[in-house]
Enzyme design. Structure first.
Site, mmCIF file in Angstrom:
data_model
loop_
_atom_site.group_PDB
_atom_site.id
_atom_site.type_symbol
_atom_site.label_atom_id
_atom_site.label_comp_id
_atom_site.label_asym_id
_atom_site.label_seq_id
_atom_site.Cartn_x
_atom_site.Cartn_y
_atom_site.Cartn_z
ATOM 1 N N LYS A 86 0.843 -1.203 0.000
ATOM 2 C CA LYS A 86 0.000 0.000 0.000
ATOM 3 C C LYS A 86 0.876 1.249 0.000
ATOM 4 C CE LYS A 86 -3.968 -1.915 2.420
ATOM 5 N NZ LYS A 86 -4.558 -2.226 3.712
ATOM 6 N N GLN A 137 -5.254 -1.451 9.583
ATOM 7 C CA GLN A 137 -5.164 -2.797 9.017
ATOM 8 C C GLN A 137 -5.802 -3.825 9.963
ATOM 9 O OE1 GLN A 137 -4.030 -3.514 5.959
ATOM 10 N NE2 GLN A 137 -4.290 -5.703 6.186
ATOM 11 N N ASP A 166 -11.586 2.689 3.779
ATOM 12 C CA ASP A 166 -11.978 1.276 3.760
ATOM 13 C C ASP A 166 -13.479 1.128 3.499
ATOM 14 O OD1 ASP A 166 -10.136 -0.830 4.078
ATOM 15 O OD2 ASP A 166 -9.792 -0.324 6.183
HETATM 16 N N1 GUN Z 1 -7.280 -6.874 6.074
HETATM 17 C C1 GUN Z 1 -7.564 -7.635 4.996
HETATM 18 N N2 GUN Z 1 -8.243 -6.916 4.074
HETATM 19 C C2 GUN Z 1 -8.385 -5.671 4.585
HETATM 20 C C3 GUN Z 1 -8.985 -4.475 4.098
HETATM 21 O O1 GUN Z 1 -9.539 -4.404 2.994
HETATM 22 N N3 GUN Z 1 -8.912 -3.398 4.928
HETATM 23 C C4 GUN Z 1 -8.308 -3.448 6.137
HETATM 24 N N4 GUN Z 1 -8.298 -2.340 6.877
HETATM 25 N N5 GUN Z 1 -7.742 -4.543 6.618
HETATM 26 C C5 GUN Z 1 -7.771 -5.644 5.840
#
Ligand code: GUN
Length: 295
Positions: A54, A98, A121
């Site tokens: 990311k 996350q 998100d």
């Molecule tokens: N963990 C796995 N997929 C995601 C996601 O799309 N967003 C977040 N914040 N954590 C994750």
């Protein structure tokens, strides 16, 4: 006949290029640089890799990306303090905490503490509600990526029978809303669904988001259907190593489907590209600027 392979890597690269163009335009016209803050709590190896990607991809597109890495023993109060400070920071337009979070932390309390305007998100109840009622919303990234791939393969989805297997808040439920918005007839199937293979066989568009390796077999698929596999499952191999497979038995499904996403290289790369898109959209809304990406 063998199914067409839907190349998520290529579609995501194209989207990232568009986003980089939009970021450059916002900088030139408005002096606006979209910024995202990613919060990682603990040492989960998969999360670390995901967060690293990311950071790299957002920076490559010209955005500001900051990472906050907290100890696995961080308390809920400490994490909430950080979220509140990011809510108040005008250089931050997107906040991503996350998941999964360590056991001592109530994930929902943290998700609901994020300012909905910065909730890239799309997990906050305000954004979930806005999506469900047809108002402009920040939309969860993985479902958004799924719909972009389905439209890439098929064009207009109007009137299609869509079956989603998996009813999570992160994928299944928001995906159902997005597909309704595309005028699909939507079935949201789950672990208690009766005769799941028969339900799947009705689908023109089948989405697998259950997190169970190769659960969906080739004979569950209607000939010619489009299959979007959200699963990322690591399984051990005979040589003591491991490999990644989806929720769909790809080798079987490829013989029946019309088009299918591979794992890896399907939905996975789309998720970060959609996160970047959401950050641009959030920055534009916060600053009252028309987003070059909204259309
Ligand atoms: N963990 C796995 N997929 C995601 C996601 O799309 N967003 C977040 N914040 N954590 C994750």
């Amino acid at each position: 006949m063998t199914a067409q392979r839907i190349d998520g890597k290529a579609v995501a690269a194209e989207l990232r290029e568009k986003i980089a163009g939009a970021v450059a335009e916002l900088g030139e016209r408005h002096g606006l640089v979209p910024g995202i803050s990613v919060v990682l709590v603990g040492e989960d190896p998969a999360s670390k890799i995901y967060v690293g990607s990311k950071n790299r991809q957002t920076a490559e597109a010209g955005m500001v990306s900051t990472q906050h890495t907290l100890d696995a023993a961080t308390s809920q109060a400490e994490l909430l303090d950080l979220v509140h400070s990011l809510n108040d920071d005008p250089s931050v337009h997107g906040i991503l905490v996350q998941l999964p979070l360590p056991d001592q932390i109530d994930s929902q309390a943290v998700i609901q503490a994020v300012n909905p305007a910065k909730d890239v998100d799309g997990f906050h109840v305000v954004n979930a509600g806005r999506l469900a009622t047809g108002l402009p919303a920040l939309t969860p990234c993985t479902p958004l990526g799924c719909v972009i791939l389905a439209k890439h393969a098929l064009g207009d989805l109007s009137g299609m029978e869509a079956v989603i297997v998996g009813r999570s808040n992160i994928v299944g439920k928001p995906l159902a809303q997005l597909l309704l918005r595309e005028n699909c007839t939507v079935t949201l199937a789950h672990s208690r669904t009766r005769d799941l293979p028969a339900v799947c066989r009705r689908a023109d568009l089948l989405f697998a988001a259950v997190g169970r390796p190769e659960m969906i077999r080739g004979d569950w698929i209607k000939p010619g259907a489009t299959v979007i596999d959200v699963g990322i499952n690591r399984i051990p191999t005979e040589d003591g190593k491991s490999r990644v497979v989806g929720d769909v038995a790809y080798a079987e499904a490829v013989e029946t489907a019309g088009a299918i996403t591979p794992v890896p290289g399907g939905v996975g790369p789309m998720t970060i590209a959609c996160l970047m898109r959401n950050t641009v959209v959030a920055a534009c809304r916060i600053h009252g600027v028309t987003s070059p990406l909204d259309s």
